[in-house]
Design an enzyme around this catalytic site. Sequence first.
Site, PDB file in Angstrom:
ATOM      1  N   ASP A 153       0.955  -2.016   0.295  1.00 23.24           N
ATOM      2  CA  ASP A 153      -0.141   0.012   0.268  1.00 23.24           C
ATOM      3  C   ASP A 153       0.743   1.276  -0.147  1.00 23.24           C
ATOM      4  OD1 ASP A 153      -2.656   1.956   0.838  1.00 23.24           O
ATOM      5  OD2 ASP A 153      -3.353  -0.849   1.294  1.00 23.24           O
ATOM      6  N   SER A 204      -6.223   4.297  -1.093  1.00 21.44           N
ATOM      7  CA  SER A 204      -6.908   2.827  -0.870  1.00 21.44           C
ATOM      8  C   SER A 204      -8.116   2.014  -1.050  1.00 21.44           C
ATOM      9  CB  SER A 204      -6.079   2.920   0.793  1.00 21.44           C
ATOM     10  OG  SER A 204      -5.344   2.710   0.382  1.00 21.44           O
ATOM     11  N   ARG A 243      -8.395  16.565  11.652  1.00 21.01           N
ATOM     12  CA  ARG A 243      -9.007  15.021  11.283  1.00 21.01           C
ATOM     13  C   ARG A 243      -8.851  13.027  12.303  1.00 21.01           C
ATOM     14  NH1 ARG A 243      -6.825  12.820   5.817  1.00 21.01           N
ATOM     15  NH2 ARG A 243      -7.091  10.709   5.837  1.00 21.01           N
ATOM     16  N   ARG A 265     -16.576   8.921   1.784  1.00 20.75           N
ATOM     17  CA  ARG A 265     -15.619   7.739   2.058  1.00 20.75           C
ATOM     18  C   ARG A 265     -15.740   6.914   3.178  1.00 20.75           C
ATOM     19  NH1 ARG A 265      -9.295   6.534   1.431  1.00 20.75           N
ATOM     20  NH2 ARG A 265      -8.653   5.128   3.493  1.00 20.75           N
ATOM     21  N   ARG A 311     -13.640   6.496   7.267  1.00 19.84           N
ATOM     22  CA  ARG A 311     -13.383   7.356   8.974  1.00 19.84           C
ATOM     23  C   ARG A 311     -14.824   7.985   9.296  1.00 19.84           C
ATOM     24  NH1 ARG A 311      -7.885   7.855  10.607  1.00 19.84           N
ATOM     25  NH2 ARG A 311      -6.214   6.746   8.646  1.00 19.84           N
ATOM     26  N   HIS A 371       2.391   8.882   5.393  1.00 25.50           N
ATOM     27  CA  HIS A 371       1.852   9.834   5.274  1.00 25.50           C
ATOM     28  C   HIS A 371       2.160  10.652   7.373  1.00 25.50           C
ATOM     29  CE1 HIS A 371      -2.091   9.202   3.173  1.00 25.50           C
ATOM     30  NE2 HIS A 371      -2.101   8.336   3.708  1.00 25.50           N
TER      31      HIS A 371
END
Length: 514
Positions: free
Chosen positions: A15, A65, A188, A261, A264, A407
């Site tokens: 990933d 992803s 976030r 999405r 989350r 990230h």
Amino acid sequence: MTVEIRRPVALVILDGWGINPVCEHNAVCQADTPRLRALLESWPHARIGASGRDVGLPDGQMGNSEVGHLNIGAGRTVYQDLTRISLSIEEDTFFENTELRKVMQQVVESQGKLHLMGLLSDGGVHSHMEHLYALVEMARRAGVEQVCIHAFMDGRDTPPQSGAGYLAQLEDKLQDIGLGRVATVIGRYWAMDRDNRWERVEKAYRAMTEGVGTSFESSAAAIADAYAQGQTDEFVEPRFVGGEKPCTVDDGDGMIFFNFRADRAREITRTFTSSDFSGFSREKTPRLAGYVCLTEYDASFGLPMAFPPETYPELLGEVVSRAGRKQLRIAETEKYAHVTFFFNGGSEEPFDGEDRVLIPSPKEVATYDLKPEMSAPAVTDAMLERVASGRYDLIVLNFANPDMVGHTGVESAAIAAMETVDACVGRVVDAVLNAGGSLLITADHGNCEQMADAKGAPHTAHTSNPVPVILVDPDRTGVKLRNGILADLAPTLLELMGIDKPAAMTGRSLLEPS
């Protein structure tokens, strides 16, 4: 010549492992990865498009992803929610959406406030600001008098201190529309957790419902103070805007979560809507006039959604199951939903003959640069145990490290992550070949191959770079791989397994006889 069908066939997804010709600030290039380099030198390989139109996103939009695994599992280019919703705005059908109109009418009747919460970003991974603007305009047309915006700051799919600019754009847009105010500014990290770290979610929830946190007169002041304290967008501690009268969520209010999405969006949604919630003790539980999810976050929620999921017949997992073959999905927590829910077209249910293995991601660290190996060694151990069982025909494995450590923007950690994954991939390749199997090694999108931007600042977002694909199959040494897209991986796997490709799969096998 008839080629023997080898088993298991393993799809190994690294990933966030992308291709970047520039070696500087490139963790893939900088890392010592002898096994991956040897595989690229010795086995057929090609490039795969993993962004933009290749995966059903707008031109130039970086992959992610969710999108990547959805395309891989579907075996076709899947029209993504981002594109689908944006097109509805362009065509004006968005403003006729039944569920959105309903919650706005409920707010008008209750004389409450309409709360719009979500990621304030144009990253296009979890949300898009244009969707928020359309909601505010729709609320104006519906006669809603108070619109409160709970702005979740990004900093992962966008530069780490881009939030101030996004807030300024939002304030200008609200001024133009003549409705709405920023109520809270929250990183976030707090509002969009997906690993049951409820202490984070609680801080975001209390800011929105009780006004707990530091008060600021403007969103600009709130974000400036966060930067002054060394907090980048992702980690901005919850703070509310409006001085003495915070715009909190109260009885009779309505809420729309404008993230599209799912992964989350689930925890904070559960916090606001679940009657048997146990994540933490809620001091205040507003009786909402309505709560609408922009898309389906979890089928078990039973909540209204503005854009219900589309269905995709004849997915890879379904085709393998119907052929009577056994399959395994394995990943650590951070990517488990991707090899299961997203890989299966947005369905939680496994197919007949599909087993799943979840390895917990580390919880003892706040960010993965502090543990770049994450749970990859444990994932590998579990993988080898399943390979040795001889039970499976297809194994889908995800290593999260290149993406999750990428990230963080910490280059040295991303290099360490790649070196960990290299060793783990080596063990997996050896085990699968010793068992008589074959492998496709690839990625869902790029990330850690670019760890700094043009100015040398940390780069924490995905990239739009292509990704590698390597075929490791001793019976196909004369085969060449053509360049393709993620949708081509499923037809390739089916060919390796000796299963006919269904008509619904528009992807094409990457195998080219020499």
